[in-house]
Design a protein around this motif. Structure first.
Motif, PDB file in Angstrom:
ATOM      1  N   GLY A  53       0.835  -1.187   0.000  1.00  0.00           N
ATOM      2  CA  GLY A  53       0.000   0.000   0.000  1.00  0.00           C
ATOM      3  C   GLY A  53       0.871   1.239   0.000  1.00  0.00           C
ATOM      4  N   ALA A  54       0.242   2.401  -0.154  1.00  0.00           N
ATOM      5  CA  ALA A  54       0.987   3.650  -0.149  1.00  0.00           C
ATOM      6  C   ALA A  54       0.065   4.798   0.237  1.00  0.00           C
ATOM      7  CB  ALA A  54       1.614   3.924  -1.512  1.00  0.00           C
ATOM      8  N   ILE A  55       0.660   5.840   0.803  1.00  0.00           N
ATOM      9  CA  ILE A  55      -0.027   7.112   1.001  1.00  0.00           C
ATOM     10  C   ILE A  55       0.813   8.132   0.253  1.00  0.00           C
ATOM     11  CG2 ILE A  55      -0.896   8.806   2.646  1.00  0.00           C
ATOM     12  CD1 ILE A  55      -0.940   6.574   4.752  1.00  0.00           C
ATOM     13  N   VAL A  56       0.221   8.758  -0.762  1.00  0.00           N
ATOM     14  CA  VAL A  56       0.997   9.540  -1.731  1.00  0.00           C
ATOM     15  C   VAL A  56       0.544  10.999  -1.751  1.00  0.00           C
ATOM     16  CG1 VAL A  56       1.727   9.711  -4.139  1.00  0.00           C
ATOM     17  CG2 VAL A  56       1.185   7.465  -3.156  1.00  0.00           C
ATOM     18  N   VAL A  57       1.493  11.908  -1.558  1.00  0.00           N
ATOM     19  CA  VAL A  57       1.254  13.335  -1.709  1.00  0.00           C
ATOM     20  C   VAL A  57       1.910  13.795  -3.003  1.00  0.00           C
ATOM     21  CG1 VAL A  57       1.723  15.634  -0.787  1.00  0.00           C
ATOM     22  CG2 VAL A  57       1.105  13.780   0.763  1.00  0.00           C
ATOM     23  N   SER A  58       1.137  14.426  -3.881  1.00  0.00           N
ATOM     24  CA  SER A  58       1.690  14.961  -5.123  1.00  0.00           C
ATOM     25  C   SER A  58       0.742  16.013  -5.671  1.00  0.00           C
ATOM     26  CB  SER A  58       1.869  13.843  -6.159  1.00  0.00           C
ATOM     27  OG  SER A  58       2.302  14.382  -7.393  1.00  0.00           O
ATOM     28  N   HIS A  59       1.313  17.019  -6.343  1.00  0.00           N
ATOM     29  CA  HIS A  59       0.487  18.020  -7.022  1.00  0.00           C
ATOM     30  C   HIS A  59       0.109  17.552  -8.423  1.00  0.00           C
ATOM     31  CE1 HIS A  59       2.157  20.701  -3.854  1.00  0.00           C
ATOM     32  NE2 HIS A  59       0.976  21.266  -3.981  1.00  0.00           N
ATOM     33  N   SER A  60       0.657  16.419  -8.848  1.00  0.00           N
ATOM     34  CA  SER A  60       0.372  15.906 -10.178  1.00  0.00           C
ATOM     35  C   SER A  60      -0.817  14.951 -10.126  1.00  0.00           C
ATOM     36  CB  SER A  60       1.597  15.171 -10.742  1.00  0.00           C
ATOM     37  OG  SER A  60       1.264  14.477 -11.933  1.00  0.00           O
ATOM     38  N   MET A  61      -1.957  15.411 -10.625  1.00  0.00           N
ATOM     39  CA  MET A  61      -3.134  14.559 -10.647  1.00  0.00           C
ATOM     40  C   MET A  61      -2.910  13.367 -11.571  1.00  0.00           C
ATOM     41  SD  MET A  61      -5.093  16.054  -8.490  1.00  0.00           S
ATOM     42  CE  MET A  61      -3.682  16.769  -7.637  1.00  0.00           C
ATOM     43  N   GLN A  62      -2.110  13.570 -12.616  1.00  0.00           N
ATOM     44  CA  GLN A  62      -1.813  12.476 -13.545  1.00  0.00           C
ATOM     45  C   GLN A  62      -1.057  11.359 -12.828  1.00  0.00           C
ATOM     46  OE1 GLN A  62       0.533  13.629 -16.934  1.00  0.00           O
ATOM     47  NE2 GLN A  62       0.595  11.572 -17.793  1.00  0.00           N
ATOM     48  N   MET A  63      -0.055  11.723 -12.040  1.00  0.00           N
ATOM     49  CA  MET A  63       0.699  10.722 -11.290  1.00  0.00           C
ATOM     50  C   MET A  63      -0.204   9.997 -10.303  1.00  0.00           C
ATOM     51  SD  MET A  63       3.778  11.268  -8.548  1.00  0.00           S
ATOM     52  CE  MET A  63       4.276   9.913  -7.455  1.00  0.00           C
ATOM     53  N   LEU A  64      -1.043  10.742  -9.596  1.00  0.00           N
ATOM     54  CA  LEU A  64      -1.925  10.125  -8.601  1.00  0.00           C
ATOM     55  C   LEU A  64      -2.882   9.135  -9.266  1.00  0.00           C
ATOM     56  CD1 LEU A  64      -2.742  13.223  -6.355  1.00  0.00           C
ATOM     57  CD2 LEU A  64      -1.180  11.328  -5.853  1.00  0.00           C
ATOM     58  N   ARG A  65      -3.397   9.495 -10.426  1.00  0.00           N
ATOM     59  CA  ARG A  65      -4.310   8.583 -11.128  1.00  0.00           C
ATOM     60  C   ARG A  65      -3.585   7.323 -11.602  1.00  0.00           C
ATOM     61  NH1 ARG A  65      -7.124  13.562 -12.984  1.00  0.00           N
ATOM     62  NH2 ARG A  65      -9.285  13.387 -12.259  1.00  0.00           N
ATOM     63  N   GLN A  66      -2.293   7.428 -11.859  1.00  0.00           N
ATOM     64  CA  GLN A  66      -1.530   6.277 -12.331  1.00  0.00           C
ATOM     65  C   GLN A  66      -1.243   5.273 -11.225  1.00  0.00           C
ATOM     66  OE1 GLN A  66       1.967   7.996 -14.103  1.00  0.00           O
ATOM     67  NE2 GLN A  66       1.005   8.322 -16.093  1.00  0.00           N
ATOM     68  N   ILE A  67      -1.003   5.739  -9.996  1.00  0.00           N
ATOM     69  CA  ILE A  67      -0.531   4.826  -8.957  1.00  0.00           C
ATOM     70  C   ILE A  67      -1.472   4.657  -7.775  1.00  0.00           C
ATOM     71  CG2 ILE A  67       1.872   5.326  -9.555  1.00  0.00           C
ATOM     72  CD1 ILE A  67       2.088   7.009  -7.056  1.00  0.00           C
ATOM     73  N   CYS A  68      -2.535   5.472  -7.686  1.00  0.00           N
ATOM     74  CA  CYS A  68      -3.409   5.399  -6.505  1.00  0.00           C
ATOM     75  C   CYS A  68      -4.756   4.759  -6.834  1.00  0.00           C
ATOM     76  CB  CYS A  68      -3.629   6.796  -5.918  1.00  0.00           C
ATOM     77  SG  CYS A  68      -2.133   7.514  -5.225  1.00  0.00           S
ATOM     78  N   ASP A  69      -5.337   4.145  -5.802  1.00  0.00           N
ATOM     79  CA  ASP A  69      -6.632   3.482  -5.933  1.00  0.00           C
ATOM     80  C   ASP A  69      -7.763   4.337  -5.369  1.00  0.00           C
ATOM     81  OD1 ASP A  69      -5.266   1.015  -6.757  1.00  0.00           O
ATOM     82  OD2 ASP A  69      -4.662   0.885  -4.653  1.00  0.00           O
ATOM     83  N   THR A  70      -7.482   5.016  -4.246  1.00  0.00           N
ATOM     84  CA  THR A  70      -8.483   5.792  -3.535  1.00  0.00           C
ATOM     85  C   THR A  70      -7.871   7.139  -3.163  1.00  0.00           C
ATOM     86  OG1 THR A  70      -7.846   4.947  -1.346  1.00  0.00           O
ATOM     87  CG2 THR A  70      -9.468   3.664  -2.592  1.00  0.00           C
ATOM     88  N   GLY A  71      -8.647   7.983  -2.469  1.00  0.00           N
ATOM     89  CA  GLY A  71      -8.137   9.295  -2.090  1.00  0.00           C
ATOM     90  C   GLY A  71      -8.619   9.732  -0.722  1.00  0.00           C
ATOM     91  N   ALA A  72      -7.911  10.682  -0.145  1.00  0.00           N
ATOM     92  CA  ALA A  72      -8.296  11.290   1.123  1.00  0.00           C
ATOM     93  C   ALA A  72      -7.986  12.777   1.033  1.00  0.00           C
ATOM     94  CB  ALA A  72      -7.555  10.658   2.294  1.00  0.00           C
ATOM     95  N   VAL A  73      -8.920  13.615   1.462  1.00  0.00           N
ATOM     96  CA  VAL A  73      -8.769  15.061   1.336  1.00  0.00           C
ATOM     97  C   VAL A  73      -8.655  15.683   2.725  1.00  0.00           C
ATOM     98  CG1 VAL A  73      -9.795  17.201   0.479  1.00  0.00           C
ATOM     99  CG2 VAL A  73     -10.089  15.063  -0.809  1.00  0.00           C
TER     100      VAL A  73
END
Length: 222
Positions: A173-193
């Motif tokens: 698993g991972a918890i990922v911080v990035s300003h790149s929405m493209q990167m987040l869509r490539q490697i993440c399954d879910t989100g938290a705001v």
């Protein structure tokens, strides 16, 4: 699984209090990559530092049934007087990883040549970043913490870094911080705001991204 239980973090700066985590109760599921979204200054990096154990919360606790990485690519804990090899040995022993395997992996990955056997204080910023990323990838964790990591070096090195990174994410698993929405869509399954100290979990990554983008259009609450 990582459980945040009544997690609170408050800073006092110039007599003003700022709460970046306000009694957060949330569970990050095992084996899921979560995009952590929020405004600049919302407290995303502070939250990662608390989850990693680098920073203590004001109150509340963090519970986990697996292993959690330090922020991927973080080089701040290296001893500048030790060589790259010696720093690898130290990390391997600390985390119970086979020392020879770690040294072999990091030496080949970082492509530092003879500099691998020189003190880190002699490294350029790029060399230190390559070593730090290699060390991060050499230790198997249940959950990786990622704070705006980016591959360094030429195109071939970046491709190799991304390939290894994606391989690690496929097994953990991972918890990922990035300003790149493209990167987040490539490697993440879910989100938290994270907004005004409150953290909301979304099973739908696109819903999390849309909520974050909508928050960005609103004035910051003082």
């Amino acid at each position: 699984m990582i459980r945040l239980q009544d997690l609170t973090k408050t800073y006092v700066l110039n007599g003003r209090r700022k709460t970046v985590a306000d009694r957060i109760n949330i569970v990050f599921p095992t084996g899921v990559s979560v995009a952590l979204l929020g405004r600049n200054g919302a407290g995303k990096s502070s939250l990662l530092r608390m989850i990693s154990g680098e920073m203590l919360p004001t109150s509340g606790e963090i519970l986990s049934d697996g292993t959690i990485s330090w922020p991927v690519g973080f080089a701040g804990s290296f001893n500048g007087e030790l060589t790259g090899e010696q720093n690898c040995r130290f990390v391997a022993r600390t985390y119970g990883v086979d020392t020879d395997e770690m040294i072999h992996f990091v030496r080949d990955f970082a492509e530092l040549g003879e500099h691998f056997y020189l003190p880190i204080r002699t490294y350029s910023a790029g060399m230190k970043a390559r070593l730090a990323f290699g060390v991060s990838m050499a230790v198997p964790f249940s959950t990786y913490l990622v704070d705006e990591v980016s591959a360094v070096g030429d195109a071939a090195f970046k491709e190799k870094s991304n390939r290894i990174f994606k391989d690690r994410m496929s097994k953990a698993g991972a918890i990922v911080v990035s300003h790149s929405m493209q990167m987040l869509r490539q490697i993440c399954d879910t989100g938290a705001v994270l907004e005004n100290g409150r953290l909301t979990y979304y099973e739908d990554l696109d819903e999390a991204i849309q909520t974050h983008l909508a928050n960005m259009k609103r004035p910051i609450r003082r």
